[in-house]
Design an enzyme around this catalytic site. Sequence first.
Site, PDB file in Angstrom:
ATOM      1  N   SER A 112       1.023  -1.324   0.193  1.00 49.23           N
ATOM      2  CA  SER A 112       0.034  -0.187   0.056  1.00 49.23           C
ATOM      3  C   SER A 112       0.319   1.290   0.354  1.00 49.23           C
ATOM      4  O   SER A 112       0.638   2.221  -0.253  1.00 49.23           O
ATOM      5  CB  SER A 112      -0.872  -0.202   0.913  1.00 49.23           C
ATOM      6  OG  SER A 112      -1.601  -1.002   1.540  1.00 49.23           O
ATOM      7  N   HIS A 133      -0.388  -1.568  -7.130  1.00 50.60           N
ATOM      8  CA  HIS A 133      -1.431  -1.219  -5.817  1.00 50.60           C
ATOM      9  C   HIS A 133      -2.578  -0.888  -5.668  1.00 50.60           C
ATOM     10  O   HIS A 133      -3.364  -0.074  -6.434  1.00 50.60           O
ATOM     11  CB  HIS A 133      -0.709   0.014  -5.047  1.00 50.60           C
ATOM     12  CG  HIS A 133      -2.082   0.357  -3.576  1.00 50.60           C
ATOM     13  ND1 HIS A 133      -2.336   1.808  -3.394  1.00 50.60           N
ATOM     14  CD2 HIS A 133      -2.258  -0.275  -3.639  1.00 50.60           C
ATOM     15  CE1 HIS A 133      -2.445   1.486  -2.831  1.00 50.60           C
ATOM     16  NE2 HIS A 133      -3.189   0.420  -2.087  1.00 50.60           N
ATOM     17  N   GLU A 145      -3.063   1.586  -8.858  1.00 53.83           N
ATOM     18  CA  GLU A 145      -1.620   2.202  -8.902  1.00 53.83           C
ATOM     19  C   GLU A 145      -0.070   1.492 -10.049  1.00 53.83           C
ATOM     20  O   GLU A 145      -0.589   0.393  -8.631  1.00 53.83           O
ATOM     21  CB  GLU A 145      -1.471   2.624  -7.677  1.00 53.83           C
ATOM     22  CG  GLU A 145      -2.508   4.157  -8.202  1.00 53.83           C
ATOM     23  CD  GLU A 145      -2.511   4.186  -6.510  1.00 53.83           C
ATOM     24  OE1 GLU A 145      -1.562   5.736  -6.374  1.00 53.83           O
ATOM     25  OE2 GLU A 145      -2.238   3.935  -5.386  1.00 53.83           O
ATOM     26  N   ASN A 184      -3.112   6.817  -1.561  1.00 53.30           N
ATOM     27  CA  ASN A 184      -2.563   7.034   0.533  1.00 53.30           C
ATOM     28  C   ASN A 184      -2.376   8.069   0.428  1.00 53.30           C
ATOM     29  O   ASN A 184      -2.444   8.774   1.085  1.00 53.30           O
ATOM     30  CB  ASN A 184      -1.665   5.498   0.119  1.00 53.30           C
ATOM     31  CG  ASN A 184      -2.955   4.284   0.365  1.00 53.30           C
ATOM     32  OD1 ASN A 184      -3.706   4.375   1.215  1.00 53.30           O
ATOM     33  ND2 ASN A 184      -2.371   3.696   0.022  1.00 53.30           N
TER      34      ASN A 184
HETATM   35  N1  LIG Z   1      -6.290  -4.227   2.990  1.00 56.49           N
HETATM   36  C1  LIG Z   1      -6.401  -3.014   2.467  1.00 56.49           C
HETATM   37  O1  LIG Z   1      -7.474  -2.844   2.242  1.00 56.49           O
HETATM   38  C2  LIG Z   1      -5.315  -3.044   1.256  1.00 56.49           C
HETATM   39  C3  LIG Z   1      -5.676  -2.310   0.253  1.00 56.49           C
HETATM   40  C4  LIG Z   1      -4.392  -2.204  -0.711  1.00 56.49           C
HETATM   41  C5  LIG Z   1      -3.103  -2.577  -0.762  1.00 56.49           C
HETATM   42  N2  LIG Z   1      -3.020  -2.971   0.729  1.00 56.49           N
HETATM   43  C6  LIG Z   1      -1.561  -4.469   0.509  1.00 56.49           C
HETATM   44  O2  LIG Z   1      -1.832  -5.683   0.223  1.00 56.49           O
HETATM   45  C7  LIG Z   1      -1.306  -6.350   1.141  1.00 56.49           C
HETATM   46  C8  LIG Z   1      -1.891  -7.942   2.007  1.00 56.49           C
HETATM   47  O3  LIG Z   1      -2.936  -7.060   2.374  1.00 56.49           O
HETATM   48  P1  LIG Z   1      -4.482  -8.362   3.799  1.00 56.49           P
HETATM   49  O4  LIG Z   1      -5.192  -7.197   4.127  1.00 56.49           O
HETATM   50  O5  LIG Z   1      -4.812  -8.526   1.830  1.00 56.49           O
HETATM   51  O6  LIG Z   1      -3.518  -8.459   3.830  1.00 56.49           O
HETATM   52  P2  LIG Z   1      -3.615 -10.150   4.724  1.00 56.49           P
HETATM   53  O7  LIG Z   1      -3.350 -10.295   6.133  1.00 56.49           O
HETATM   54  O8  LIG Z   1      -5.866  -9.939   4.841  1.00 56.49           O
HETATM   55  O9  LIG Z   1      -3.229 -11.311   3.654  1.00 56.49           O
HETATM   56  C9  LIG Z   1      -2.104 -11.661   3.758  1.00 56.49           C
HETATM   57  C10 LIG Z   1      -2.491 -12.665   3.561  1.00 56.49           C
HETATM   58  O10 LIG Z   1      -0.716 -13.481   3.162  1.00 56.49           O
HETATM   59  C11 LIG Z   1      -0.685 -14.775   3.569  1.00 56.49           C
HETATM   60  N3  LIG Z   1       0.994 -14.636   3.847  1.00 56.49           N
HETATM   61  C12 LIG Z   1       1.921 -14.546   4.798  1.00 56.49           C
HETATM   62  N4  LIG Z   1       3.139 -14.905   4.574  1.00 56.49           N
HETATM   63  C13 LIG Z   1       3.143 -15.467   3.749  1.00 56.49           C
HETATM   64  C14 LIG Z   1       4.559 -16.221   2.556  1.00 56.49           C
HETATM   65  N5  LIG Z   1       5.151 -16.653   3.253  1.00 56.49           N
HETATM   66  N6  LIG Z   1       3.588 -16.656   1.495  1.00 56.49           N
HETATM   67  C15 LIG Z   1       2.137 -16.864   1.376  1.00 56.49           C
HETATM   68  N7  LIG Z   1       1.331 -16.233   2.064  1.00 56.49           N
HETATM   69  C16 LIG Z   1       2.135 -15.308   3.241  1.00 56.49           C
HETATM   70  C17 LIG Z   1      -1.388 -14.601   5.634  1.00 56.49           C
HETATM   71  O11 LIG Z   1      -1.325 -15.970   5.762  1.00 56.49           O
HETATM   72  C18 LIG Z   1      -2.501 -13.581   4.638  1.00 56.49           C
HETATM   73  O12 LIG Z   1      -3.736 -14.310   4.140  1.00 56.49           O
HETATM   74  C19 LIG Z   1      -0.718  -5.403   2.120  1.00 56.49           C
HETATM   75  O13 LIG Z   1       0.764  -5.054   1.018  1.00 56.49           O
HETATM   76  C20 LIG Z   1      -1.358  -4.568   2.219  1.00 56.49           C
HETATM   77  O14 LIG Z   1      -0.328  -2.989   2.866  1.00 56.49           O
HETATM   78  C21 LIG Z   1      -4.071  -3.790   1.489  1.00 56.49           C
END
Ligand SMILES: NC(=O)c1ccc[n+]([C@@H]2O[C@H](COP(=O)([O-])OP(=O)(O)OC[C@H]3O[C@@H](n4cnc5c(N)ncnc54)[C@H](O)[C@@H]3O)[C@@H](O)[C@H]2O)c1
Length: 323
Positions: A112, A133, A145, A184
Amino acid sequence: MAKARIAVVGAGLMGHGIAQAFAVAGHEVTITDAVMATLASVPERILANLRELDDDETVLERVHPSADLVATLRDADFVIEAVPEDLPLKRRVFDEIERAARPDAIFASNTSVIPIAKVMGGLNDKSRALGTHWWNPPYLVPLVEVVATRWTSPAALERTLALLGAAGKTPVHVNSDVPGFIGNRLQHALWREAIALVENGVCNAETVDTVIKASFGLRLAVLGPLENADLVGTDQTLAIHKTVLPAIDSRAAASPYLESLVAAGKLGFKSGEGFRPWSAEAQTVLRARLVQHLKSARSLIPPPKGEGGRAPSARTGGGARNQ
Ligand SMILES: NC(=O)c1ccc[n+]([C@@H]2O[C@H](COP(=O)([O-])OP(=O)(O)OC[C@H]3O[C@@H](n4cnc5c(N)ncnc54)[C@H](O)[C@@H]3O)[C@@H](O)[C@H]2O)c1
């Protein structure tokens, strides 16, 4: 564009939704996660999303969960990482991805806010690495993005923009790898002032949200701030800024009020209270309203650009340009 083989690493909130968006666009998608229960729940989560949107459920046949990272990546043209926002973890995951993926596969991080050069700095071949992103929920919010680093090849950038455009997304090219990219930075500039207004006793949290939702929030989907500035006139905008900018919060650190909420365990929905109290019912109502709103806003989404279509290029201000 020809169908691509997509691999998604991390099947949480964003990963499963990104997999869904690519599958809806006709691509075959493999997806993996470190937690088996999370991986196992991918089909049911995607099915629930598809049903909520009245979308074709056979889309699910193109999503292939796998516990094996090597098998997930072996055939992929495009690999997207969506593991938690933890820089050392992301760098370790990209080490593994580089060992297992094809030499011509493109690598994308869904971070993000972390600059892509930090996430991808350990790769041997950095020319195929960039940021994509997405916004939550990824199958409903059109923007992606696309962040190039100083190493990203023009070919990898063009292929990514074309892939996303043909999948019905709205990709924009962010050509300076600054923290927070564009969306962001804008969003959290607004949140900083929203928090400061409450902290300084100008109004309560509910009033902040009401003011936005009942005024410029309604216009934002069709009238961006710079279109709005042109609409009222740059001279008017200058006059307003001369009065209001000196009064707006400009602290470089996180707000002490926000710090105090976190220290008190007021973490928002997950603890039942944040800036405001949240009953389980109030959370359900708000989530349902959001999905309903985003569904109805689909008509505002620009049509897919298709292969060769050029996405708008974004030059972020401040910081050095990377290319
Ligand atoms: N939540 C949001 O609104 C949002 C929006 C845009 C971007 N993001 C970004 O997206 C990314 C993921 O966020 P999210 O909200 O989906 O998080 P999340 O915690 O819901 O999902 C992350 C997943 O990655 C898995 N994981 C951890 N280590 C791992 C590995 N070594 N190999 C494979 N899987 C692994 C976890 O078990 C989990 O299921 C982050 O960088 C976040 O900043 C999030």
